[in-house]
Design a protein around this motif. Sequence first.
Motif, PDB file in Angstrom:
ATOM      1  N   HIS A 193      -6.870   0.828  -6.933  1.00  0.00           N
ATOM      2  CA  HIS A 193      -6.015   0.705  -7.241  1.00  0.00           C
ATOM      3  C   HIS A 193      -5.622  -0.963  -7.733  1.00  0.00           C
ATOM      4  O   HIS A 193      -6.380  -1.336  -6.444  1.00  0.00           O
ATOM      5  N   VAL A 212      -6.359   1.179 -12.791  1.00  0.00           N
ATOM      6  CA  VAL A 212      -6.560   2.347 -11.283  1.00  0.00           C
ATOM      7  C   VAL A 212      -7.513   3.594 -12.133  1.00  0.00           C
ATOM      8  O   VAL A 212      -7.945   3.637 -13.125  1.00  0.00           O
ATOM      9  N   THR A 260      -0.372   0.935 -15.665  1.00  0.00           N
ATOM     10  CA  THR A 260      -0.820   1.074 -15.050  1.00  0.00           C
ATOM     11  C   THR A 260      -2.196   2.062 -16.255  1.00  0.00           C
ATOM     12  O   THR A 260      -1.519   2.470 -17.349  1.00  0.00           O
ATOM     13  N   LEU A 269       2.564   5.469 -10.459  1.00  0.00           N
ATOM     14  CA  LEU A 269       2.513   4.023 -10.072  1.00  0.00           C
ATOM     15  C   LEU A 269       3.127   3.847 -10.940  1.00  0.00           C
ATOM     16  O   LEU A 269       3.712   4.469 -12.498  1.00  0.00           O
TER      17      LEU A 269
END
Length: 254
Positions: free
Chosen positions: A121, A128, A164, A160
Amino acid sequence: MPFDILTIPCREDNYAFLIHDGSRTALVDAPEAAPILAALEQKGWTLDEVWLTHHHFDHVDGLPALRSAFPDLQVTGCKADADRLPPLDRAVSDGDTFQFGGADVHVMDVSGHTINHIAFHMPSQQAVFTADSLMALGCGRVFEGTMPQMWQSLCKLRDLPDDTIVYSGHEYTSNNADFALTIEPDNQALQARVDEVRDKRARGEATVPSTLRDERATNPFLRAHLQPVKDALSMQKAEDADVFAEIRSRKDRF
């Protein structure tokens, strides 16, 4: 500054990813060398690092040829799985952080598909690299771990930030989309995404990477905790991990 991240099709349906910070280049997984070497040559980049997610052959087979081409290559992989990986120059564990181009790279244990599968990540890049854990509209088969273990790994990834970008390891999205519709046929976000996936594949375009926002809205494997999904499976009072296990088992038979 944002890094350049290139998606490299390999083998029949694998993806590798080149990350370039302006001077150095890292590679996530090495399914085969030829397309990776071709992309490096086209860009005029030298390969400096390889980050391995897990030991399966279709993620490591290209490494010997890449090492031959770049003798100073530094290879990173899971310390606990070092006996099943190619020789490592940097062995990492869950929770470790290392630097690339001044950016933090956080190591996440996402076991389930295999034991000691890791993801990388990069918060500063909103990226990621998940390989065969979380995939576009899917997740990897649970080969070595347990269903609860895989569910916990997916929950880590689900938590997350929304923006992302998920760089996963295979072009399985069309089949995943068809399956997802069997779980949530009335999910309008899913319906729209399925149309987008079909259009992209008809044009020969990759469906990877994807956004975590889209995965949360449409990926049944990230949605096992939601009441509408439990209702659809007649598992209204079931534990989240049990609902995930039912969805994964149905996909295995799909």
